[in-house]
Design a protein around this motif. Structure first.
Motif, mmCIF file in Angstrom:
data_model
loop_
_atom_site.group_PDB
_atom_site.id
_atom_site.type_symbol
_atom_site.label_atom_id
_atom_site.label_comp_id
_atom_site.label_asym_id
_atom_site.label_seq_id
_atom_site.Cartn_x
_atom_site.Cartn_y
_atom_site.Cartn_z
ATOM 1 N N MET A 1 4.645 -6.254 -8.069
ATOM 2 C CA MET A 1 3.268 -6.336 -7.560
ATOM 3 C C MET A 1 2.314 -6.841 -8.618
ATOM 4 O O MET A 1 2.313 -6.371 -9.748
ATOM 5 C CB MET A 1 2.809 -4.955 -7.063
ATOM 6 N N GLN A 2 1.492 -7.798 -8.223
ATOM 7 C CA GLN A 2 0.473 -8.307 -9.135
ATOM 8 C C GLN A 2 -0.834 -7.540 -9.012
ATOM 9 O O GLN A 2 -1.562 -7.398 -9.981
ATOM 10 C CB GLN A 2 0.239 -9.793 -8.888
ATOM 11 N N ILE A 3 -1.132 -7.051 -7.801
ATOM 12 C CA ILE A 3 -2.315 -6.229 -7.578
ATOM 13 C C ILE A 3 -1.837 -4.847 -7.186
ATOM 14 O O ILE A 3 -1.202 -4.673 -6.156
ATOM 15 C CB ILE A 3 -3.216 -6.816 -6.471
ATOM 16 N N ARG A 4 -2.151 -3.872 -8.029
ATOM 17 C CA ARG A 4 -1.715 -2.506 -7.762
ATOM 18 C C ARG A 4 -2.904 -1.670 -7.323
ATOM 19 O O ARG A 4 -3.465 -0.899 -8.086
ATOM 20 C CB ARG A 4 -1.070 -1.910 -9.014
ATOM 21 N N ALA A 5 -3.269 -1.848 -6.077
ATOM 22 C CA ALA A 5 -4.389 -1.122 -5.482
ATOM 23 C C ALA A 5 -4.247 -1.228 -3.971
ATOM 24 O O ALA A 5 -3.571 -2.123 -3.465
ATOM 25 C CB ALA A 5 -5.705 -1.735 -5.921
ATOM 26 N N PHE A 6 -4.874 -0.302 -3.262
ATOM 27 C CA PHE A 6 -4.895 -0.416 -1.801
ATOM 28 C C PHE A 6 -5.704 -1.640 -1.433
ATOM 29 O O PHE A 6 -6.757 -1.910 -1.996
ATOM 30 C CB PHE A 6 -5.535 0.825 -1.163
ATOM 31 N N LYS A 7 -5.205 -2.385 -0.466
ATOM 32 C CA LYS A 7 -5.922 -3.573 -0.003
ATOM 33 C C LYS A 7 -5.658 -3.739 1.487
ATOM 34 O O LYS A 7 -4.599 -3.376 2.000
ATOM 35 C CB LYS A 7 -5.494 -4.801 -0.785
ATOM 36 N N ALA A 8 -6.633 -4.291 2.167
ATOM 37 C CA ALA A 8 -6.503 -4.529 3.612
ATOM 38 C C ALA A 8 -5.574 -5.711 3.844
ATOM 39 O O ALA A 8 -5.369 -6.547 2.971
ATOM 40 C CB ALA A 8 -7.870 -4.799 4.220
ATOM 41 N N ASN A 9 -5.020 -5.770 5.048
ATOM 42 C CA ASN A 9 -4.161 -6.897 5.430
ATOM 43 C C ASN A 9 -4.895 -8.215 5.281
ATOM 44 O O ASN A 9 -6.027 -8.359 5.495
ATOM 45 C CB ASN A 9 -3.695 -6.755 6.881
ATOM 46 N N ASN B 1 0.835 -1.203 0.000
ATOM 47 C CA ASN B 1 0.000 0.000 0.000
ATOM 48 C C ASN B 1 0.870 1.254 0.000
ATOM 49 O O ASN B 1 0.552 2.243 -0.654
ATOM 50 C CB ASN B 1 -0.947 0.004 1.195
ATOM 51 N N TYR B 2 1.966 1.215 0.737
ATOM 52 C CA TYR B 2 2.917 2.325 0.732
ATOM 53 C C TYR B 2 3.449 2.546 -0.688
ATOM 54 O O TYR B 2 3.493 3.677 -1.172
ATOM 55 C CB TYR B 2 4.063 2.031 1.708
ATOM 56 N N CYS B 3 3.833 1.464 -1.361
ATOM 57 C CA CYS B 3 4.365 1.575 -2.723
ATOM 58 C C CYS B 3 3.318 2.151 -3.667
ATOM 59 O O CYS B 3 3.625 2.989 -4.513
ATOM 60 C CB CYS B 3 4.857 0.218 -3.224
ATOM 61 N N TYR B 4 2.081 1.715 -3.516
ATOM 62 C CA TYR B 4 1.002 2.242 -4.358
ATOM 63 C C TYR B 4 0.828 3.740 -4.118
ATOM 64 O O TYR B 4 0.725 4.529 -5.066
ATOM 65 C CB TYR B 4 -0.303 1.495 -4.084
ATOM 66 N N ALA B 5 0.823 4.140 -2.853
ATOM 67 C CA ALA B 5 0.656 5.558 -2.524
ATOM 68 C C ALA B 5 1.827 6.387 -3.043
ATOM 69 O O ALA B 5 1.629 7.468 -3.610
ATOM 70 C CB ALA B 5 0.520 5.725 -1.014
ATOM 71 N N MET B 6 3.031 5.886 -2.880
ATOM 72 C CA MET B 6 4.203 6.634 -3.338
ATOM 73 C C MET B 6 4.277 6.688 -4.861
ATOM 74 O O MET B 6 4.706 7.692 -5.421
ATOM 75 C CB MET B 6 5.484 6.036 -2.759
ATOM 76 N N PHE B 7 3.857 5.628 -5.536
ATOM 77 C CA PHE B 7 3.826 5.666 -6.996
ATOM 78 C C PHE B 7 2.852 6.750 -7.457
ATOM 79 O O PHE B 7 3.150 7.531 -8.358
ATOM 80 C CB PHE B 7 3.409 4.312 -7.570
ATOM 81 N N THR B 8 1.688 6.820 -6.813
ATOM 82 C CA THR B 8 0.697 7.839 -7.139
ATOM 83 C C THR B 8 1.255 9.230 -6.853
ATOM 84 O O THR B 8 1.107 10.147 -7.658
ATOM 85 C CB THR B 8 -0.592 7.599 -6.339
#
Length: 89
Positions: free
Chosen positions: A81-89, A19-26
């Motif tokens: 990453m195979q799923i590039r979206a925020f996801k819960a633990n 999730n951190y990587c997704y946020a930082m990519f954005t």
């Protein structure tokens, strides 16, 4: 979601490196290409820039975005990453 609701929300269920990587990519999609952040608020400075080694903060609280560190830290994982979206633990 309002800023007040965001501040009161518990995001601990989403506290993962993916999730951190997704946020930082954005975030990276909105950084000016000279890598100097001119829009830094005191909140961003304290809560993000001072705690993340992707950012460098000088003695005058000017923030520089370290693109090499971003590529090493975030893009390495982003490419895996195979799923590039925020996801819960």
């Amino acid at each position: 979601m309002t800023l007040e609701a965001c501040q009161a929300t518990d995001f601990s269920a989403f506290d993962t490196f993916d999730n951190y990587c997704y946020a930082m990519f954005t975030f990276d999609q909105h950084v000016v290409y000279d890598d100097h952040l001119s829009f830094v608020s005191p909140r961003f400075l304290d809560a993000v820039a001072a705690r993340d080694d992707i950012f460098e903060v000088d003695a005058f609280s000017r923030v520089t975005y370290n693109r090499d560190r971003f590529n090493e830290k975030v893009m390495t994982r982003w490419d895996e990453m195979q799923i590039r979206a925020f996801k819960a633990n």
